[in-house]
Design a protein around this motif. Structure first.
Motif, PDB file in Angstrom:
ATOM      1  N   THR A  71       0.817  -1.205   0.000  1.00  0.00           N
ATOM      2  CA  THR A  71       0.000   0.000   0.000  1.00  0.00           C
ATOM      3  C   THR A  71       0.855   1.262   0.000  1.00  0.00           C
ATOM      4  O   THR A  71       0.531   2.242  -0.679  1.00  0.00           O
ATOM      5  CB  THR A  71      -0.953  -0.003   1.214  1.00  0.00           C
ATOM      6  N   TYR A  74       2.132   1.725  -3.506  1.00  0.00           N
ATOM      7  CA  TYR A  74       1.019   2.146  -4.359  1.00  0.00           C
ATOM      8  C   TYR A  74       0.688   3.621  -4.136  1.00  0.00           C
ATOM      9  O   TYR A  74       0.473   4.373  -5.086  1.00  0.00           O
ATOM     10  CB  TYR A  74      -0.213   1.274  -4.081  1.00  0.00           C
ATOM     11  N   ASN A  75       0.671   4.060  -2.867  1.00  0.00           N
ATOM     12  CA  ASN A  75       0.381   5.465  -2.561  1.00  0.00           C
ATOM     13  C   ASN A  75       1.449   6.391  -3.130  1.00  0.00           C
ATOM     14  O   ASN A  75       1.146   7.517  -3.537  1.00  0.00           O
ATOM     15  CB  ASN A  75       0.259   5.669  -1.051  1.00  0.00           C
ATOM     16  N   GLY A  79       0.688   9.191  -5.874  1.00  0.00           N
ATOM     17  CA  GLY A  79       1.086  10.550  -5.502  1.00  0.00           C
ATOM     18  C   GLY A  79       1.864  11.262  -6.592  1.00  0.00           C
ATOM     19  O   GLY A  79       1.601  12.433  -6.881  1.00  0.00           O
ATOM     20  N   TYR A  84      -2.523  14.104  -4.211  1.00  0.00           N
ATOM     21  CA  TYR A  84      -3.613  13.932  -3.252  1.00  0.00           C
ATOM     22  C   TYR A  84      -4.169  15.278  -2.845  1.00  0.00           C
ATOM     23  O   TYR A  84      -3.442  16.272  -2.793  1.00  0.00           O
ATOM     24  CB  TYR A  84      -3.110  13.203  -2.000  1.00  0.00           C
ATOM     25  N   LYS A 138       0.769  11.404   0.476  1.00  0.00           N
ATOM     26  CA  LYS A 138      -0.536  11.212   1.116  1.00  0.00           C
ATOM     27  C   LYS A 138      -0.465  11.442   2.620  1.00  0.00           C
ATOM     28  O   LYS A 138      -1.358  12.034   3.215  1.00  0.00           O
ATOM     29  CB  LYS A 138      -1.038   9.789   0.833  1.00  0.00           C
ATOM     30  N   GLU A 139       0.619  10.983   3.235  1.00  0.00           N
ATOM     31  CA  GLU A 139       0.777  11.098   4.687  1.00  0.00           C
ATOM     32  C   GLU A 139       0.866  12.559   5.118  1.00  0.00           C
ATOM     33  O   GLU A 139       0.214  12.980   6.070  1.00  0.00           O
ATOM     34  CB  GLU A 139       2.034  10.334   5.105  1.00  0.00           C
TER      35      GLU A 139
END
Length: 179
Positions: A71, A74-75, A79, A84, A138-139
């Motif tokens: 994951t 993938y993120n 990105g 995002y 994303k984070e």
């Protein structure tokens, strides 16, 4: 087998994925570059336009790291291709948000305005009572949005405060007079 972990990650055209020693994965794309050191127990391979993640054994820890590792990669791919966004909404009489340079100024009913500076790689925009946060990580986007929301969380009686666009506030009934 982890259902998420065993799914291959398609690498779109214009994106390069480099896997260095100690599972340091670097993803370069049209929007920028992201790199991250992933758990060294996982085996990350790149084959004909796909990235595959495999785990060494079926211990509980390895099972959870399997899906997590896949994951995270993938993120990073999403990105650098699409990026995002998070949207927040400011509700309340006299509650305002404004933007000047990379500083976000929030008037939230306190005796002073709350000034927040955009972190590196993140940009925010204000349009009326909506704040939009954009970035490739994303984070970081989620963390900055959570920090903004934390300045004045929505309250359940009048719904005043900063909330996510898709958030539903459970409303409570206020006091009633005595007879």
């Amino acid at each position: 087998m982890s259902r998420i972990g065993r799914m291959p990650i398609a690498v779109p055209a214009g994106v390069t994925v480099e896997i260095a020693e100690n599972n340091k994965v670097t993803v370069k794309g049209p929007k920028g570059e992201l790199s991250r050191v992933l758990p060294s127990e996982m085996e990350i391979k790149q084959e004909d336009g796909h990235v595959l993640v495999a785990r060494p054994n079926d211990l509980k820890k390895m099972k959870s790291l399997h899906g997590l590792t896949r994951t995270l990669i993938y993120n990073m791919v999403v990105g650098v291709t699409e990026g995002y966004t998070k949207q927040l909404e400011v509700n309340g009489v006299g509650y305002r948000a404004s933007k000047a340079g990379n500083k976000l100024t929030l008037n939230l009913g306190y005796s002073h305005p709350v000034i927040m500076e955009d972190p590196d790689g993140i940009e925010s925009a204000v349009e009326g009572n909506k704040i939009t946060i954009k970035g490739i990580d994303k984070e970081k986007v989620g963390q900055y949005a959570a920090e903004i929301r934390d300045k004045r969380r929505p309250e359940p009686y009048k719904g005043k405060g900063i909330k996510y666009i898709d958030e539903v506030i459970r409303r409570k009934v206020g006091k009633t007079g005595k007879k």
